[in-house]
Design a protein around this motif. Structure first.
Motif, mmCIF file in Angstrom:
data_model
loop_
_atom_site.group_PDB
_atom_site.id
_atom_site.type_symbol
_atom_site.label_atom_id
_atom_site.label_comp_id
_atom_site.label_asym_id
_atom_site.label_seq_id
_atom_site.Cartn_x
_atom_site.Cartn_y
_atom_site.Cartn_z
ATOM 1 N N LEU A 1 28.534 74.876 44.533
ATOM 2 C CA LEU A 1 27.699 76.068 44.558
ATOM 3 C C LEU A 1 27.430 76.537 45.984
ATOM 4 O O LEU A 1 27.536 77.727 46.294
ATOM 5 C CB LEU A 1 26.376 75.785 43.829
ATOM 6 N N ARG B 1 23.983 71.132 51.398
ATOM 7 C CA ARG B 1 25.402 70.791 51.476
ATOM 8 C C ARG B 1 25.642 69.326 51.172
ATOM 9 O O ARG B 1 26.757 68.864 51.050
ATOM 10 C CB ARG B 1 25.967 71.164 52.845
ATOM 11 N N PHE B 2 24.538 68.534 51.039
ATOM 12 C CA PHE B 2 24.722 67.135 50.689
ATOM 13 C C PHE B 2 24.910 66.933 49.195
ATOM 14 O O PHE B 2 25.214 65.848 48.756
ATOM 15 C CB PHE B 2 23.530 66.308 51.160
ATOM 16 N N GLY C 1 27.779 65.151 48.134
ATOM 17 C CA GLY C 1 27.900 63.785 48.603
ATOM 18 C C GLY C 1 28.827 63.593 49.794
ATOM 19 O O GLY C 1 28.940 62.508 50.318
ATOM 20 N N SER C 2 29.488 64.633 50.270
ATOM 21 C CA SER C 2 30.417 64.432 51.387
ATOM 22 C C SER C 2 29.724 64.675 52.725
ATOM 23 O O SER C 2 28.699 65.328 52.798
ATOM 24 C CB SER C 2 31.605 65.376 51.247
ATOM 25 N N SER C 3 30.291 64.129 53.743
ATOM 26 C CA SER C 3 29.676 64.245 55.058
ATOM 27 C C SER C 3 30.144 65.491 55.783
ATOM 28 O O SER C 3 31.194 66.043 55.497
ATOM 29 C CB SER C 3 30.010 63.022 55.883
ATOM 30 N N SER C 4 29.314 65.899 56.726
ATOM 31 C CA SER C 4 29.604 67.137 57.427
ATOM 32 C C SER C 4 30.610 66.911 58.559
ATOM 33 O O SER C 4 30.609 65.872 59.220
ATOM 34 C CB SER C 4 28.290 67.677 57.969
ATOM 35 N N GLN C 5 31.461 67.897 58.776
ATOM 36 C CA GLN C 5 32.453 67.804 59.839
ATOM 37 C C GLN C 5 31.770 67.829 61.215
ATOM 38 O O GLN C 5 32.346 67.389 62.196
ATOM 39 C CB GLN C 5 33.449 68.965 59.693
ATOM 40 N N LEU D 1 29.750 65.952 62.409
ATOM 41 C CA LEU D 1 29.682 64.624 62.994
ATOM 42 C C LEU D 1 30.845 64.388 63.946
ATOM 43 O O LEU D 1 30.683 63.792 64.998
ATOM 44 C CB LEU D 1 29.696 63.561 61.890
#
Lengths: 698, 189
Positions: free
Chosen positions: B105, B164-165, B168-172, B174
């Motif tokens: 979403l 954006r969590f 469940g994926s991590s943010s770029q 990082l």
């Protein structure tokens, strides 16, 4: 290291639960007690393992181990310690872990409390409760692992890539502490409220609590011990689960009322409704098991009700978090959607087939038939119908209609608040009428004359109540009918208690207070139940008052000026200040005075907190039993010391909703509190042949 | 002889019992039928009066038959269009089309607000305090009707701001922050 300990504990708990299922079924079928005892020990061992997993996550949250994705998603460096702790159930992965921990705790308690009395049921209780636990642990381990961490790897092209993994991948290194901290999200400001902090654990305790009676019911089917043993063993479990679920719902309402700022506490939102469904079916179950205990009737129906409650619990746990509310398609795509559906369908299929099997063998025959329209059993059946119809209507409105229209018509139809406000009031009215009539009816046959005589005084008291309400100024016909129906149920509860007390006073010559206390200690379930009814009545009065007579008014007020709300009330804008809280958020605070009939009655400080992610309005409220004067400072660009806009709600009787909740809790605690009885150990020495004889069979 | 009379009497009693049982069953059936019928009536009539189609912005604009009909639409809020008359509590903003099916979403909302070719519709809602969640890229679900003037007159507003969590994926981000990846080579090795 920390995350690894968590994963290992989780994995061991999963293995223990799987072993317990196999050992329990094998031991149960072959009548080898050592296997059943071994299964029990494995089941009990899941609790300390889950405790370790939870502790590890709490330590990670408290210490800000942001490399763990879950910690980064639910806390940030500015999160206060209290919210760091409660972040354990702040999001999907953590709440699944927390759910499993409660499940293992309850399973352990069931082993310890019910082991000696229900030996024949226990192998299957272990199997069913551990199957539920194993399923949740499977989700936590393989799909929604709370210990997953983020790593960086260097690709062949020299690019750094972000990888999510449980264990360290080859050639990977953790991101810098600074970048991790900067990436942390923190808890949604809307969730920083007392009600929101304890509302999820209460709901989970209620949800999980209902899986124990479910496991016992299924154990009764599997073992063939279809007496009322499983009902007697789980009566308290059911009540405790019901208590927590009720508390969870009330606290959720309180949170919405305090935080969401629309002057209401129940919005018929799918999320709320999903938690309300198990409550409705569970309440039906709570009543109808009494018929089985007293009259040996409705055996099949009770089995279906507990399966229904369990299904509603599963549905409530998942529907809200798996995307089902947005659309069927997103549910089907979500990772836990399919496993959840398979688990639910599998358990239901097994349970229903077992009911049919036992029924075909003639083992679920009712011992009595319905004696007449006004018997207690008929009243309870009608009560069951009302609760089930309420559950079906609410399910249809929030999930059934949208899902079916989307699947079969290609277009999604939604039903708004209008639907619920039309369907539910007549059903709730019926519920209150039955609540008024049922306590007067007797088991077996009741003559209408006898019931009529018992109703005279409560009806008179209800009439007097209505006269009083009219004299106080209410002329609204619908409201009067509603108040009448609800207060009749209340007066019946009070009058029946009074009659019980007076009977003791007459026959035993006790003084009334002693008689009342004796009444409650001798028949806790019945009189505790009446107090619960009284709580529901008080909640009902609060809902009628605050729904039908809410006053809403808004306007711009210059500083020092007054806004007239209605004939009685006015609001004066005194002052405006800006302050900074210790976590850095700026707060715009207005000071206002509530004036009633030209007298200052309270000073309130509605405010707007500017969180970095969003602003949040926090209402000021002057609460009395009569009403709440609820003021919101309306956010707008030119908020200033000179003028501000306020929105005011006057919610009559709304506090009765919360007070009714407290009465309900008190009543349930009285019902749950153990009766004085001979301790188990004494009984088994008195009747040794009975204690061992009942242990094994089938 | 005596025995025969006794048997006859017993048979008579049995017969009466059956009649009695049958008549109570019949009463319960009629009662149950009446309850079921009224419940069905209640649910069906309320469904008809309370139902609204949940459609997309594109559907609404493409089908003129929806004009004036009660519908529910969902769209991405365009932040710069939010206008709020706080004195009269009138709220105006524009939402842009989100496709029927999406994987995430937050991503769908982000794409929608940044794509000027997406269908857009102005929303007007009265007697509404500006909700805290109303902001750029939020998902607005509004119930109301499309007026002849092309404005959507809403009576109900729900908002959702997915983080954006949620997937469940991590943010770029990082990785973007790492300037000296080599420093960590020792750690990994």
């Amino acid at each position: 290291m920390l995350a690894e300990i968590g994963v290992v504990a989780l994995g061991l708990a999963f293995i223990a639960s799987m072993y317990a299922i196999v050992a329990a079924i094998y031991g149960g079928r072959t009548h080898q007690e050592r296997w059943v005892i071994s299964a029990r020990n494995a089941a009990i061992a899941t609790f300390p393992l889950m405790l370790i997993a939870c502790l590890v996550l709490v330590i990670a949250l408290m210490n800000g181990e942001y490399q763990i994705n879950y910690v980064r998603a639910t806390t940030d460096p500015s999160t206060p310690d209290f919210y760091r702790f409660t972040a354990l159930w702040g999001s999907q992965e953590g709440s699944l872990l927390f759910w499993s921990s409660i499940m293992s705790l309850f399973a352990m308690l069931a082993m310890l409390i019910n082991w000696h009395n229900e030996r024949r049921l226990m192998p299957y209780v272990i199997a069913y409760s551990m199957a539920t636990l194993a399923f949740f642990l499977f989700l936590s381990l393989f799909l929604e692992n709370p210990f997953e961490r983020v790593w960086l790897t260097l690709g062949e092209d020299g690019q750094t890539r972000v990888v999510d993994s449980l264990f360290i991948p080859p050639n990977a290194f953790p991101p810098t502490l600074e970048s991790l901290a900067a990436d942390a999200r923190g808890l949604n400001p809307l969730l920083r409220h007392f009600g929101m902090i304890i509302h999820p654990p209460m709901l989970y305790l209620g949800f999980v609590g209902f899986t124990i009676p479910f496991a016992f019911a299924m154990a009764a089917l599997a073992s063939g011990d279809l007496s009322t043993n499983w009902i007697k063993a789980t009566r308290r479990w059911t009540l405790v689960a019901w208590l927590f679920l009720s508390l969870g719902l009330i606290l959720g309402g309180r949170w919405a009322y305090d935080v969401l700022g629309w002057g209401g506490y129940w919005g018929w939102d799918p999320v709320e409704n999903a938690a309300f469904l198990p409550w409705l079916i569970g309440t039906a179950f709570l009543h109808s098991v009494m018929i089985q205990e007293k009259r040996g009737m409705l055996k099949v129906w009770n089995m279906f009700l507990i399966i229904g409650t369990f299904s509603a619990v599963m549905f409530g746990t998942f529907a809200t978090r798996s995307g089902l509310i947005e659309s069927v398609h997103s549910f089907a795509r979500s990772e836990i959607g399919l496993p959840m559906f398979i688990f639910w369908a599998g358990i239901t299929l097994v349970s229903v087939s077992m009911i049919i099997w036992r029924w075909n063998r003639g083992e679920l025959q009712d011992e009595h038939h319905f004696a007449g329209w006004f018997s207690r059993e008929t009243m309870f059946v009608l009560n069951n119908i009302v609760f089930i119809v309420l559950a079906v209507a609410i399910f249809w409105g929030s999930f059934g209609a949208p899902i079916i229209s989307e699947l079969f018509a290609g277009e999604e139809i939604t039903l708004g608040t209008d639907y619920f406000m039309r369907v539910t009031p007549p059903l709730f009215a019926l519920m209150y009428i039955l609540m008024g009539v049922a306590p007067i009816s007797a088991w077996g046959a009741t003559s209408i004359n006898r019931m009529g005589r018992a109703m005279v005084i409560p009806l008179m008291l209800t009439f007097l109540t209505l006269v009083l309400i009219v004299l106080l100024g209410t002329r609204h016909l619908v409201a009067l009918v509603a108040y009448g129906v609800v207060s009749l149920a209340g007066w019946v509860a009070v009058y029946e208690t009074y009659r019980g007390m007076m009977a003791r006073v007459r026959t035993r010559h006790e003084n009334p207070l002693v008689a009342l206390i004796a009444l409650f200690t001798r028949n806790r379930r019945r009189y505790g139940g009446y107090i619960v009814h009284l709580g529901i009545v008080v909640i009902g009065i609060g809902i009628i008052g605050s729904t039908l007579f809410q006053i809403e008014r808004q306007g711009l007020i210059l500083r020092g000026e007054t806004l007239q709300i209605n004939d009685e009330y006015a609001l004066r804008f005194d002052d405006f200040t800006v302050a900074q809280a210790n976590d850095g958020r700026i707060m715009d605070i207005a000071t206002v005075t509530v004036i009633r009939n030209n007298k200052e009655i309270a000073q309130l400080q509605p405010r707007i907190d500017q969180f970095p992610s969003m602003p949040m309005s926090i209402a000021g409220a002057h609460s009395t039993l009569e009403n709440d004067f609820y003021v919101l400072l309306v956010p707008w660009e030119n908020i200033s010391a000179e003028s501000a806009i306020f929105k005011v709600y006057i919610n009559p009787l709304v506090n009765l909703v919360w007070w009714g909740g407290l009465i309900l809790i008190l009543g349930t605690i009285i019902s749950v509190y153990p009766n004085d009885k001979i301790p188990v150990r004494v009984r088994s020495t008195v009747q040794p042949q009975l204690a061992t004889g009942a242990a094994w069979g089938d | 002889m005596a025995q025969a009379t006794w048997e006859k009497q017993a048979a008579g009693l049995e017969y009466e019992k059956i009649i009695k049982k049958k008549s109570t069953n019949w009463k319960f059936l009629v009662g149950g039928g009446l309850i079921l019928a009224s419940v069905l009536y209640l649910i069906i009539s309320s469904t008809i009066s309370g139902a609204s189609y949940f459609i997309t912005v594109e559907d609404l604009l493409a089908n003129p038959e929806y004009v004036g009909q009660r519908v529910r639409i969902s769209g991405a809020v365009l932040g710069h269009t939010i206008e709020y008359d706080s004195e009269n509590l009138i709220l105006d903003f524009t939402i842009s089309h989100i496709p029927d099916e999406y994987d995430n979403l937050a991503e769908a909302l982000h794409q929608s607000v940044n794509d000027p070719t997406m269908a857009q519709i102005p929303v007007h809602i009265e007697n509404q305090v500006k909700p805290d969640l109303l902001r750029h890229e939020a998902q607005a679900i509004v119930t109301g009707y499309l007026g002849e003037d092309g404005v959507f007159y809403a009576s109900e507003l729900n908002l959702k701001c997915p983080s954006r969590f949620d997937d469940g994926s991590s943010s770029q981000n990082l990785a973007d922050d790492v300037d000296h990846s080599e420093e960590y080579a020792d750690y990994a090795g």
